[in-house]
Every structure is written in C-alpha cells, then in structure tokens.
Design an enzyme around this catalytic site. Structure first.
Site, PDB file in Angstrom:
ATOM      1  N   HIS A  65       0.823  -1.217   0.000  1.00 51.02           N
ATOM      2  CA  HIS A  65       0.000   0.000   0.000  1.00 51.02           C
ATOM      3  C   HIS A  65       0.860   1.272   0.000  1.00 51.02           C
ATOM      4  O   HIS A  65       0.318   2.373   0.008  1.00 51.02           O
ATOM      5  CB  HIS A  65      -1.014  -0.018   1.138  1.00 51.02           C
ATOM      6  CG  HIS A  65      -0.470   0.213   2.509  1.00 51.02           C
ATOM      7  ND1 HIS A  65      -0.096  -0.800   3.352  1.00 51.02           N
ATOM      8  CD2 HIS A  65      -0.256   1.354   3.190  1.00 51.02           C
ATOM      9  CE1 HIS A  65       0.323  -0.285   4.495  1.00 51.02           C
ATOM     10  NE2 HIS A  65       0.243   1.024   4.426  1.00 51.02           N
ATOM     11  N   ASP A 108       0.213  -7.711   1.720  1.00 51.53           N
ATOM     12  CA  ASP A 108       0.675  -6.318   1.720  1.00 51.53           C
ATOM     13  C   ASP A 108       2.209  -6.298   1.710  1.00 51.53           C
ATOM     14  O   ASP A 108       2.852  -6.034   2.721  1.00 51.53           O
ATOM     15  CB  ASP A 108       0.103  -5.600   2.953  1.00 51.53           C
ATOM     16  CG  ASP A 108       0.216  -4.091   2.857  1.00 51.53           C
ATOM     17  OD1 ASP A 108       0.668  -3.598   1.805  1.00 51.53           O
ATOM     18  OD2 ASP A 108      -0.136  -3.412   3.835  1.00 51.53           O
ATOM     19  N   SER A 201       4.084   2.486   8.120  1.00 49.49           N
ATOM     20  CA  SER A 201       3.831   1.406   7.168  1.00 49.49           C
ATOM     21  C   SER A 201       5.082   1.042   6.388  1.00 49.49           C
ATOM     22  O   SER A 201       5.844   1.916   5.995  1.00 49.49           O
ATOM     23  CB  SER A 201       2.814   1.865   6.123  1.00 49.49           C
ATOM     24  OG  SER A 201       1.519   1.699   6.601  1.00 49.49           O
TER      25      SER A 201
END
Ligand SMILES: *[C@@H]1O[C@H](CO)[C@@H](O)[C@H](O)[C@H]1NC(C)=O
Ligand SMILES: *[C@@H]1O[C@H](CO)[C@@H](O)[C@H](O)[C@H]1NC(C)=O
Ligand SMILES: *[C@@H]1O[C@H](CO)[C@@H](O)[C@H](O)[C@H]1NC(C)=O
Length: 248
Positions: A65, A108, A201
């Site tokens: 992402h 992810d 992230s």
C-alpha cells in the site's frame, strides 16, 4: 465481528487522523542501517511517506500500500530533515504483490527496484530475510522502527523504535475473521500502550536481526493488536521477484 482495517501510511503535511500513539524511544543514530525512508505521490499528487528496508543493494522491501508515483528512497538517514551523508535514490520499478487486498490487508508486500545500487557503509546495510524454518511465535518480542507519528500526532524527524509482542492468532481473529496466520502476524499486547502509527507502514518487524514482518495496518478504534505481513509466508514470491529484478 466484522473487519474494519486501516493502513498505516501518512499523507504529508500532517493530518490529524489516526489515534494517539505512544511510541518507544528514539533509536541510537544509524543502529538500524537497513532502514529506508520512502516518499511517493498518489494520483492526486499528494505526498505520502512510508518506511522500508534494504534487502539487496538494489532492492528495498516495503508494504504494497506504499505504492504510488515517483517513489524515492532515502538510505542512511536518522534525522530525515538532515540529509547529510544520506543516499537518495529513485525507484525504477515497483513490484507489489498482485493479490494485495487493502480491505483485508492481505499480501501487503512490495519490492522496489532502485535506479542504482546503494553504497553499503556503516550507515547503509542490508537486513536478512527469514529462512523457511523461521516461524515467529506468540510471546516473541521484536522491534519495529519508523518515522511515523508520535504521541502528539506529529510525524517524527528522527527514527523511533518500539518493542512489540507477537500475539496468538485468535487475538486478531476475534476482531476480524479475515486475519490469516499463514501470511500475517498479530502484533502488540492490548494491555500495553505501544503501537505503530501513520507513516510507519512498510517498516520491518525485526526479530534477532531478521526482518520477519512488514508494518501493514490495524483495526479501527483498536490500538493493539495490529496486523503485519508475515514475510516467511512469501518466500517463494520474494525469490521469484528478486530473480526477475536481477541486473541484466
Ligand atoms: C514525477 O516525475 C516526473 C518525471 O520525472 C515529473 O515530470 C513529475 O513532475 C513528477 N511528479 C511529481 C508529483 O513530483
Ligand atoms: C478483498 O477481500 C474481500 C474479502 O474477502 C473481498 O470481498 C474483495 O473482493 C477482495 N478485493 C479484491 C480487490 O480482491
Ligand atoms: C511533538 O513531539 C515532538 C517530540 O517531542 C516535538 O519535537 C514536536 O515539536 C511536537 N509537535 C507538536 C505539534 O507539539
């Protein structure tokens, strides 16, 4: 129970969304030389930030992402506002997992091919990936690092780190049925006020100097546990893609 997940990217300049997060501490400068600071633009030309980590001289691993336009990577940084002796390299090819599902945070994971090889030195080093035997277990305590949001909601200039405990898969499954222990890690003791935050992230979850997880996302209105990508669940995919990204 139903799934409500959010991703841990941060858009710049700082927005106020995201929970109040109590981080651990500032890292000893350059003690995590595999850390990469990542910037990219979305389709509306907003600038975003993520973390990542160097797994080959020309490849940074991060979360799928964190994909976007004009991705750049900064290596060798501690205070991201001080770019002295850092290596700033553009990304020529981003390879997200094709089955990345942002609703359930599945798969992810992404590899970023750098325009040129990083120069390895004291501040810039690779980190090892797990072997197939490595399987992170509940109760294990590992470390994540990032330039994400601090308790006061500001993005951190300096690299921060925090120790988080791996939870039983049931702890995450109770919150979301879509949690899958074969490809995800359920991380963070609900009793502790520690977690990652927006902007973290893509950073690595490091156990005994091996990158075992990738910071991915969390559940709405729940600080802990969070959901990370379990790297050992993707070894054949990683090998295949790294081979494809070999220099001719
Ligand atoms: C992205 O890179 C292209 C080509 O280098 C450039 O023309 C464009 O302005 C960049 N976009 C942004 C948002 O920086
Ligand atoms: C993501 O997963 C959900 C739940 O399994 C599914 O309904 C949805 O179609 C998936 N999305 C994509 C893009 O595959
Ligand atoms: C948030 O905390 C950091 C570190 O203590 C500090 O440098 C920064 O100025 C603070 N930001 C705000 C908006 O108070």
């Amino acid at each position: 129970m139903f799934l409500l997940l959010f991703l841990l990217v941060a858009v710049l300049p700082v927005s106020n969304e995201g929970g109040k997060i109590l981080w651990g501490t500032e890292t000893k400068p350059h003690s995590r030389p595999y850390m990469a600071f990542i910037n990219f633009y979305d389709s509306k030309s907003h600038l975003w930030q993520c973390g990542g980590f160097l797994v080959r001289e020309d490849i940074v691993m991060t979360a799928a992402h964190c994909n976007g336009r004009n991705i750049t990577v900064t290596l060798g940084a501690h205070d991201i506002k001080k770019q002295k002796n850092t290596q700033h390299i553009s990304v020529v090819n981003s390879v997200p997992h094709k089955d990345f599902n942002h609703t359930i945070l599945a798969n992810d994971i992404m590899l970023l091919k750098l325009k040129h090889k990083a120069r390895l030195n004291n501040d810039v080093q690779k980190i090892d990936l797990p072997t197939s035997q490595d399987w992170v277990k509940p109760g294990q305590v590992c470390t994540v690092a990032g330039w994400g949001k601090l308790a006061n909601g500001s993005l951190s200039n300096t690299l921060q780190e925090v120790k988080l405990e791996v939870q039983k898969s049931q702890t995450c499954q109770k919150i979301s049925e879509s949690y899958k222990d074969s490809i995800q890690l359920c991380v963070g003791n609900p009793k502790e006020k520690k977690a990652t935050a927006g902007g973290d992230s893509g950073g690595p979850f490091v156990c005994h100097n091996v990158a075992q997880g990738i910071v991915s996302g969390g559940f709405k209105n729940v600080r802990s546990p969070e959901v990370f990508t379990r790297i050992s669940g993707f070894l054949p995919w990683i090998q295949e893609k790294m081979k494809l990204l070999q220099q001719p």
